[in-house]
Design a protein around this motif. Sequence first.
Motif, PDB file in Angstrom:
ATOM      1  N   UNK A 148     -74.589 -30.595   2.872  1.00 18.99           N
ATOM      2  CA  UNK A 148     -73.719 -30.728   1.702  1.00 18.99           C
ATOM      3  C   UNK A 148     -73.832 -29.513   0.787  1.00 18.99           C
ATOM      4  N   UNK A 149     -72.780 -29.270   0.046  1.00 16.94           N
ATOM      5  CA  UNK A 149     -72.800 -28.243  -1.010  1.00 16.94           C
ATOM      6  C   UNK A 149     -73.758 -28.690  -2.112  1.00 16.94           C
ATOM      7  N   UNK A 150     -74.068 -27.746  -2.969  1.00 17.76           N
ATOM      8  CA  UNK A 150     -74.935 -28.070  -4.104  1.00 17.76           C
ATOM      9  C   UNK A 150     -74.165 -28.969  -5.083  1.00 17.76           C
ATOM     10  N   UNK A 151     -74.898 -29.868  -5.736  1.00 17.99           N
ATOM     11  CA  UNK A 151     -74.340 -30.766  -6.764  1.00 17.99           C
ATOM     12  C   UNK A 151     -73.320 -31.766  -6.205  1.00 17.99           C
ATOM     13  N   UNK A 152     -73.492 -32.086  -4.917  1.00 19.85           N
ATOM     14  CA  UNK A 152     -72.583 -33.063  -4.297  1.00 19.85           C
ATOM     15  C   UNK A 152     -73.362 -34.344  -3.984  1.00 19.85           C
ATOM     16  N   UNK A 153     -72.689 -35.489  -4.099  1.00 11.91           N
ATOM     17  CA  UNK A 153     -73.318 -36.785  -3.820  1.00 11.91           C
ATOM     18  C   UNK A 153     -73.519 -36.920  -2.311  1.00 11.91           C
ATOM     19  N   UNK A 154     -74.781 -37.173  -1.892  1.00  6.50           N
ATOM     20  CA  UNK A 154     -75.055 -37.280  -0.457  1.00  6.50           C
ATOM     21  C   UNK A 154     -75.255 -38.729  -0.019  1.00  6.50           C
ATOM     22  N   UNK A 155     -75.579 -39.618  -0.964  1.00  5.73           N
ATOM     23  CA  UNK A 155     -75.754 -41.028  -0.595  1.00  5.73           C
ATOM     24  C   UNK A 155     -75.457 -41.923  -1.795  1.00  5.73           C
ATOM     25  N   UNK A 156     -74.890 -43.071  -1.492  1.00  2.00           N
ATOM     26  CA  UNK A 156     -74.600 -44.046  -2.548  1.00  2.00           C
ATOM     27  C   UNK A 156     -75.565 -45.224  -2.396  1.00  2.00           C
ATOM     28  N   UNK A 157     -76.333 -45.506  -3.444  1.00  2.00           N
ATOM     29  CA  UNK A 157     -77.297 -46.606  -3.368  1.00  2.00           C
ATOM     30  C   UNK A 157     -76.691 -47.917  -3.886  1.00  2.00           C
ATOM     31  N   UNK A 158     -75.772 -47.790  -4.845  1.00  2.00           N
ATOM     32  CA  UNK A 158     -75.034 -48.970  -5.310  1.00  2.00           C
ATOM     33  C   UNK A 158     -73.623 -48.523  -5.690  1.00  2.00           C
ATOM     34  N   UNK A 159     -72.642 -49.298  -5.261  1.00  2.00           N
ATOM     35  CA  UNK A 159     -71.243 -48.958  -5.565  1.00  2.00           C
ATOM     36  C   UNK A 159     -70.984 -48.956  -7.064  1.00  2.00           C
ATOM     37  N   UNK A 160     -70.150 -48.015  -7.488  1.00  2.00           N
ATOM     38  CA  UNK A 160     -69.712 -48.002  -8.877  1.00  2.00           C
ATOM     39  C   UNK A 160     -68.270 -48.478  -8.952  1.00  2.00           C
ATOM     40  N   UNK A 161     -67.886 -48.955 -10.146  1.00  2.00           N
ATOM     41  CA  UNK A 161     -66.529 -49.486 -10.285  1.00  2.00           C
ATOM     42  C   UNK A 161     -65.862 -49.027 -11.578  1.00  2.00           C
ATOM     43  N   UNK A 162     -64.525 -48.865 -11.479  1.00  2.00           N
ATOM     44  CA  UNK A 162     -63.706 -48.651 -12.668  1.00  2.00           C
ATOM     45  C   UNK A 162     -62.789 -49.853 -12.848  1.00  2.00           C
ATOM     46  N   UNK A 163     -62.547 -50.218 -14.100  1.00  2.00           N
ATOM     47  CA  UNK A 163     -61.518 -51.218 -14.383  1.00  2.00           C
ATOM     48  C   UNK A 163     -60.408 -50.461 -15.104  1.00  2.00           C
TER      49      UNK A 163
END
Lengths: 177, 177
Positions: A148-163
Motif C-alpha cells: 500500500x501507499x503511505x497513509x492508506x488504510x490497509x485493514x478495517x477492524x470495525x465498519x464505520x457508518x454515515x447517516x
Amino acid sequence: MDENKQQTEEVEQEEVVENPEQEVVEEEANEMDEVAKLQQEKDETYQRLLRLQADYDNFRRRTQKDRENDRKYKSQSLIEELLPALDNFERALQVEAQDEKYAEGMNMVYKQLKSALEKEGLEEIPAVGEEFDPHMHQAVMQVEDENYESNVVVEELQKGYKLNDRVIRPSMVKVNQ
Amino acid sequence: MDENKQQTEEVEQEEVVENPEQEVVEEEANEMDEVAKLQQEKDETYQRLLRLQADYDNFRRRTQKDRENDRKYKSQSLIEELLPALDNFERALQVEAQDEKYAEGMNMVYKQLKSALEKEGLEEIPAVGEEFDPHMHQAVMQVEDENYESNVVVEELQKGYKLNDRVIRPSMVKVNQ
C-alpha cells in the motif's frame, strides 16, 4: 423599508414642531404638542410592531431549519443502538454453518435489515485502500505494508457508518506508515 | 402590513401639502382632526401589535408541541421498515437448526436487535387470551373455540406493535365468536 420610513417620519415631525413658532396662539401650541406626542407614540408602537414581526419571521425560519435537521437525522439514535447488533449479525454470518439452508435464511434476514437501514440514509464508510481521513477513520494501529501507499488504510477492524452526510461512527482501521 | 403602512403615509403627505393653503380656523379644525386621526392610527397599530403577539405565542406553542411529537415518534418510519425483517428473523429462528451453536449466535443477535427497538419505545401488543380490541387487533378470521370466552383472541397470525402509546401495526388475529 424600515429606514426609509423612519426618515419620512422625522421630516414630518420637524415640520410639526416648527409650525407653532410661526403662529403664537398657545392653545394651538398645546394641540401641536398633543399631535407631536401622539405621533411619537404611534411611531414607537409601529417600531415595536416591526421589531416583533422581524422576531417572528426569524423564529419561523429557525424553527423550519431545526425541524428539517431533526427529520434528516431523526433515526440516528435508534441506528446507533442497532449498529452493535448489526456488527454481531455480520460476525455470526461469517461463522461457517453446517446447516446451509438455515444460514441462507439468516443471510436474507440480514440483507433485509441492512436495506431498511440504507433506505433511511445509512451508508458504509469505504476504508481498505482509501487514503486515511481523520473525519471518517479512526486509526488504532500503524503498520508497514509495501503493498500500500503511505497513509492508506490497509485493514478495517470495525465498519464505520454515515447517516446521510453525517459520520455517526468512524471506521476503526490500521493505517500504513 | 405593508399596505396599511403605505396608506398612512399617503394621507399624511396630502395634509402637508394642503396645510399652507388654508386659513387659521380651518387649520385649527384640521389639527383636531389630526389628533383624532393620529389617535385612531395609534390604536390600530397597537391592536395589530397585540394580534401579532398572540399569533406569535400560538405559533411558538404549536411548534413546541409538534417538535415533542416528532421526537416521540421519530423512529416510526425506520421501525416500520424494520418490522418485516424482524418477522422474518423470528420465522427463521423457528426453523429447527442442525447447527445449534450457529442458531444460538443468531438468537443472541435477534435479542440484541429487539432490545434496541424496545429501548426506542417499541412494544409487542398482547393478543392470545386478550379480549378482542379493534384498536389493537385486526380480525382476519372468526372461529368457534370452547376453550375461550366469546370475543377473545384465540390465535395470533402476525405480531402487532405499539411505538410508545401509538399502534403502528395491529396484530392479525383469529377471534372467538
